[in-house]
Design a protein around this motif. Structure first.
Motif, PDB file in Angstrom:
ATOM      1  N   THR A 214     -33.683 -79.511  38.025  1.00 35.72           N
ATOM      2  CA  THR A 214     -33.292 -78.112  38.232  1.00 35.72           C
ATOM      3  C   THR A 214     -34.508 -77.194  38.244  1.00 35.72           C
ATOM      4  O   THR A 214     -34.614 -76.297  39.091  1.00 35.72           O
ATOM      5  CB  THR A 214     -32.319 -77.678  37.125  1.00 35.72           C
ATOM      6  N   GLU A 215     -35.435 -77.429  37.288  1.00 33.39           N
ATOM      7  CA  GLU A 215     -36.648 -76.612  37.246  1.00 33.39           C
ATOM      8  C   GLU A 215     -37.482 -76.800  38.504  1.00 33.39           C
ATOM      9  O   GLU A 215     -38.013 -75.829  39.059  1.00 33.39           O
ATOM     10  CB  GLU A 215     -37.475 -76.980  36.010  1.00 33.39           C
ATOM     11  N   ILE A 216     -37.604 -78.050  38.968  1.00 31.70           N
ATOM     12  CA  ILE A 216     -38.362 -78.320  40.199  1.00 31.70           C
ATOM     13  C   ILE A 216     -37.709 -77.625  41.391  1.00 31.70           C
ATOM     14  O   ILE A 216     -38.398 -77.023  42.229  1.00 31.70           O
ATOM     15  CB  ILE A 216     -38.466 -79.840  40.436  1.00 31.70           C
ATOM     16  N   GLU A 218     -35.806 -74.975  41.285  1.00 32.50           N
ATOM     17  CA  GLU A 218     -36.015 -73.530  41.146  1.00 32.50           C
ATOM     18  C   GLU A 218     -37.430 -73.135  41.559  1.00 32.50           C
ATOM     19  O   GLU A 218     -37.639 -72.121  42.235  1.00 32.50           O
ATOM     20  CB  GLU A 218     -35.745 -73.102  39.706  1.00 32.50           C
ATOM     21  N   ARG A 219     -38.417 -73.954  41.136  1.00 29.32           N
ATOM     22  CA  ARG A 219     -39.803 -73.663  41.523  1.00 29.32           C
ATOM     23  C   ARG A 219     -39.985 -73.782  43.033  1.00 29.32           C
ATOM     24  O   ARG A 219     -40.665 -72.946  43.643  1.00 29.32           O
ATOM     25  CB  ARG A 219     -40.748 -74.621  40.804  1.00 29.32           C
ATOM     26  N   ASN A 220     -39.416 -74.826  43.607  1.00 28.84           N
ATOM     27  CA  ASN A 220     -39.505 -74.975  45.064  1.00 28.84           C
ATOM     28  C   ASN A 220     -38.850 -73.800  45.775  1.00 28.84           C
ATOM     29  O   ASN A 220     -39.358 -73.318  46.803  1.00 28.84           O
ATOM     30  CB  ASN A 220     -38.848 -76.282  45.507  1.00 28.84           C
ATOM     31  N   ASN A 221     -37.746 -73.336  45.215  1.00 32.02           N
ATOM     32  CA  ASN A 221     -37.064 -72.185  45.805  1.00 32.02           C
ATOM     33  C   ASN A 221     -37.934 -70.929  45.704  1.00 32.02           C
ATOM     34  O   ASN A 221     -38.045 -70.147  46.660  1.00 32.02           O
ATOM     35  CB  ASN A 221     -35.737 -71.964  45.096  1.00 32.02           C
ATOM     36  N   GLU A 222     -38.568 -70.755  44.528  1.00 34.02           N
ATOM     37  CA  GLU A 222     -39.461 -69.606  44.353  1.00 34.02           C
ATOM     38  C   GLU A 222     -40.643 -69.684  45.314  1.00 34.02           C
ATOM     39  O   GLU A 222     -41.040 -68.672  45.911  1.00 34.02           O
ATOM     40  CB  GLU A 222     -39.958 -69.563  42.909  1.00 34.02           C
ATOM     41  N   LEU A 223     -41.212 -70.907  45.446  1.00 32.84           N
ATOM     42  CA  LEU A 223     -42.334 -71.077  46.379  1.00 32.84           C
ATOM     43  C   LEU A 223     -41.912 -70.795  47.815  1.00 32.84           C
ATOM     44  O   LEU A 223     -42.668 -70.184  48.582  1.00 32.84           O
ATOM     45  CB  LEU A 223     -42.892 -72.506  46.264  1.00 32.84           C
ATOM     46  N   SER A 224     -40.715 -71.237  48.166  1.00 31.03           N
ATOM     47  CA  SER A 224     -40.214 -70.982  49.516  1.00 31.03           C
ATOM     48  C   SER A 224     -40.047 -69.487  49.759  1.00 31.03           C
ATOM     49  O   SER A 224     -40.386 -68.977  50.837  1.00 31.03           O
ATOM     50  CB  SER A 224     -38.875 -71.702  49.719  1.00 31.03           C
ATOM     51  N   LYS A 226     -41.676 -67.055  48.129  1.00 33.64           N
ATOM     52  CA  LYS A 226     -43.009 -66.456  48.210  1.00 33.64           C
ATOM     53  C   LYS A 226     -43.663 -66.756  49.556  1.00 33.64           C
ATOM     54  O   LYS A 226     -44.320 -65.878  50.143  1.00 33.64           O
ATOM     55  CB  LYS A 226     -43.879 -66.994  47.074  1.00 33.64           C
TER      56      LYS A 226
END
Length: 289
Positions: A214-216, A218-224, A226
């Protein structure tokens, strides 16, 4: 088969002590069967719950169901024991008015009912083993009770202690089976604890894996997001630069056009001036002539 054989042997041995003894024991068996059927009903009723929980891997719930079953049947059997000890004469009179039968039946009932705790708990032991797929242990309990203890005790105690021996054979057999079942259940209890620990460990590992995934995500989503924002900003700046360049280019072309027009105008003025001078020169020549 073993139960029927044990009853047949017991009735045959009891008949040697006369009709009163046989009738008294028959009455004890009648209201004793009510006690047994309630125990069997609870034991059979809890089996699907235990089986479903065990099959789904909910071993903690299996232990809780076992605990509550022991508590219910233990409380029930002790309550029945106290009730029969206190009210055995009244219950006997509900079946017969003969004083000798009531007296002997009361004595029999108070001895026989001691088997209630052992009988109740040994029944639930057997149901638990069947529910979790341990048919060997589930089969061993009734075989051990009827074949290896009760039948031999009926014969031995019937010959050594008479009719009293025949009555106390049941409590002795059920008490021994209670200890036998408790030993078997202890092995199952340890296995359930082990399975529960393994299940909890797997659950915790799965929770950790899910949390990490889930954290990965979420991070991938945030990176996408950004990356998309940066791309949008880059596209905006590029569009602004292109627009500024086009405006500058247009301004330059406008300046060039203005200068060109000014040059043409200046050229035209000079041509006019030259023409005027030529006209003047021509006029002066004409006047001179």
């Amino acid at each position: 088969i073993l139960g029927a054989t044990a009853n047949m042997i017991l009735n045959d041995l009891m008949s040697a002590y006369g009709d009163v003894a046989l009738a008294s024991y028959g009455i004890v068996q009648k209201f004793g069967s009510i006690v047994v059927q309630v125990t069997v009903g609870v034991s059979q009723g809890v089996m699907p719950l235990i089986g479903f929980s065990y099959g789904s891997g909910n071993f903690k719930r299996v232990r809780e169901l076992n605990k509550y079953s022991f508590l219910i049947l233990g409380t029930y059997s002790v309550g029945v024991l106290i009730f029969i000890e206190l009210f055995a004469p009244i219950m006997m009179r509900a079946f017969t008015a003969e004083a000798a039968t009531v007296a002997l039946g009361t004595y029999f009932a108070r001895l026989w009912i001691i088997c209630a705790p052992g009988m109740s708990l040994s029944n639930i032991f057997g149901s638990i083993f069947q529910a979790v797929g341990r048919w060997k242990e589930g089969l061993a309990i009734p075989v051990f009770r009827q074949g290896f203890i009760l039948i031999p005790l009926n014969i031995i105690l019937g010959k050594t202690m008479g009719q009293v021996g025949l009555i106390i054979a049941q409590p002795i057999a059920d008490t021994l089976v209670l200890f036998f079942g408790a030993i078997l259940y202890y092995t199952l209890y340890k296995k359930l604890k082990q399975l529960e620990a393994e299940s909890e460990a797997k659950k915790e590992a799965n929770d950790v894996r899910v949390k990490a995934e889930t954290e990965i995500a979420e991070r991938n989503n945030e990176l996408s997001i950004k990356k998309a924002d940066l791309q949008r900003q880059s596209d905006t700046k590029k569009a602004e630069a292109d627009a500024a360049y086009k405006i500058q280019e247009q301004e330059q072309l406008k300046t060039i056009n203005i200068k060109t027009v000014d040059a043409e105008i200046e050229k035209t003025k000079r041509a006019q001036i030259l023409a005027e001078e030529e006209v003047k020169v021509t006029q002066n020549r004409l006047k001179a002539q």
